[in-house]
Design a protein around this motif. Structure first.
Motif, short mmCIF file in Angstrom:
data_model
loop_
_atom_site.label_atom_id
_atom_site.label_comp_id
_atom_site.label_asym_id
_atom_site.label_seq_id
_atom_site.Cartn_x
_atom_site.Cartn_y
_atom_site.Cartn_z
N PHE A 1 -0.23 -7.66 3.73
CA PHE A 1 -0.48 -6.23 3.51
C PHE A 1 0.71 -5.44 4.06
O PHE A 1 1.02 -5.50 5.24
N LYS B 1 -8.43 -3.92 3.22
CA LYS B 1 -7.33 -4.58 3.91
C LYS B 1 -7.80 -5.89 4.55
O LYS B 1 -7.13 -6.92 4.46
N TYR C 1 0.84 -1.20 0.00
CA TYR C 1 0.00 0.00 0.00
C TYR C 1 0.87 1.25 0.00
O TYR C 1 1.71 1.45 0.88
N HIS D 1 0.71 5.18 0.28
CA HIS D 1 -0.25 6.15 0.80
C HIS D 1 -0.39 7.38 -0.08
O HIS D 1 0.52 7.76 -0.82
N GLY E 1 2.77 -1.74 4.37
CA GLY E 1 2.74 -0.28 4.29
C GLY E 1 4.13 0.24 3.99
O GLY E 1 5.11 -0.20 4.58
N VAL F 1 -5.43 5.00 7.37
CA VAL F 1 -5.38 3.81 6.51
C VAL F 1 -6.61 2.96 6.74
O VAL F 1 -7.29 2.53 5.79
N GLY G 1 -2.67 2.09 -4.29
CA GLY G 1 -2.59 3.37 -3.62
C GLY G 1 -3.74 4.27 -4.01
O GLY G 1 -4.41 4.04 -5.02
N SER H 1 1.76 4.31 -7.52
CA SER H 1 1.57 2.89 -7.81
C SER H 1 1.53 2.64 -9.31
O SER H 1 2.14 1.70 -9.82
#
Length: 374
Positions: A101, A91, A68, A70, A103, A83, A159, A167
């Motif tokens: 997952f 998620k 992911y 952000h 971050g 998030v 993202g 992304s």
């Protein structure tokens, strides 16, 4: 909303800064752990060391990975609460279906090499360092895949907003050395991703004739009556400023290199685009042009799209769960499952089956012949 519009157009300098002031008013990033497990670290900008965060599902693994990236206008990080607020359902669905997952973060446009935040109007761009950070992070993830029980053969990136842009840029520049800084470490590992999911991300920054337009005095005086959609062309300029820095340092070539639309090739991985018709920040044209070009260059078999006619920019409380409802989350899982499941090569499978049948038949005939001889 009107108060924000008035702030945005106080003068020429604040035209570019009001949007950033709003973005940077979001809560600051909670360092290290906004998920449950601290994942691998990797060197970042200057003396910075980044720490990715990791949550794995129950089961044996190794687990395919969703990274992911952000959002936050390329100028701010996010907290765990944000998030979970924007993508909690997605998620949960990913974890429930066997995906890890992760971050990950990156150099922000408001940062300088000394770590100070410049005054509004003199924003220093974090690009292209931010894309170097992210690709280096993916290499670090592969380098540590065995330790964390991850499947390094399938890493997807997803993202929202600025994260959707990054992304998409990661995916459209798979294998492109111009977007790597191998001196950051893990040079022997690949930064390529196998799928991309973008939520309302901008796809281009070369605005040609209307680059960095400012309001005229007449427009300024009537700004409080303008809708978000009527401010679209000015918002494009603000987005370019947030990513690429002050207008005085704007370079068309750099803007093109930062645009997923212009980096898209026939080798692009599977991509899923979600976007809304009432997005007050990202005009629908961004995603429409990207989708059309993907169809032209890559085809439709590896493309997924979801358009929300009344979708705004993000899932805010008064908008309900547009992008992060259970239906949308399930579609994300289905998209990933389609492209993460190893495909059998039909030709080789048929040959092996024919060989097995032939050997079985030969053995049966041999045994039958031997019985007759006895």
């Amino acid at each position: 909303m009107i108060n924000f519009v008035r702030t945005l157009f106080i003068n020429k300098k604040s035209t570019l800064c009001g949007f950033l002031l709003w973005i940077t008013s979001l809560p600051a990033f909670a360092a290290v752990s906004y998920l449950d497990t601290v994942g691998p670290s990797w060197p970042g900008y200057g003396t910075t060391t980044y720490q990715m965060t990791l949550e794995t599902p129950e089961g044996e693994g190794p687990f395919p990975v969703v990274v992911y990236v952000h959002g936050g206008g390329w100028t701010t990080n996010v907290t765990k609460d944000l998030v979970d607020y924007f993508f909690g359902n997605t998620k949960s669905e990913l974890l429930a279906n066997g995906y890890a997952f992760v971050g990950i973060t990156y150099t922000l446009s408001q940062e300088t090499s000394a770590g100070a935040t410049p005054e509004p109007g003199s924003l220093i761009s974090g690009y292209p360092q931010m894309i170097h950070d992210l690709k280096s992070g993916i290499r670090a993830l592969r380098a540590n895949a065995k330790e964390y029980n991850l499947n390094d053969r399938f890493i997807a990136v997803m993202g929202d907003s600025a994260g959707g842009h990054l992304s998409s840029l990661i995916g459209t520049t798979n294998g492109n050395a111009d977007y790597e800084n191998l001196e950051m470490g893990f040079a022997e590992y690949s930064s390529e991703v196998q799928a991309v999911i973008s939520y309302y991300g901008p796809m281009y920054f070369d605005y040609q004739d209307h680059t960095y337009q400012y309001l005229s005095d007449e427009e300024y005086h009537s700004a409080s009556g303008l809708s978000w959609l009527e401010l679209g062309k000015y918002m494009d300029s603000l987005l370019a400023y947030a990513l690429l820095g002050h207008p005085d340092s704007y370079e068309q070539e750099l803007a093109i290199k930062a645009s997923p639309l212009h980096q898209l090739t026939a080798d692009a991985p599977p991509m899923f685009f979600m976007y809304g018709g009432l997005d007050e920040l990202i005009n629908v044209e961004h995603n429409i042009l990207m989708i059309d070009k993907y169809k032209e260059l890559v085809g439709e078999k590896t493309l997924a799209t979801k358009f929300f006619e009344d979708g705004i920019h993000g899932d805010f409380a008064d908008n309900g769960r547009t992008y992060d409802n259970i239906e949308s989350a399930s579609e994300v899982v289905d998209f990933l499952n389609l492209h993460s499941t190893p495909k059998k090569k039909s030709g080789s499978t048929n040959y092996w089956m024919l060989l097995v049948v032939a050997l079985s038949l030969a053995a049966f005939k041999s045994k039958k012949f031997a019985n007759r001889q006895n």
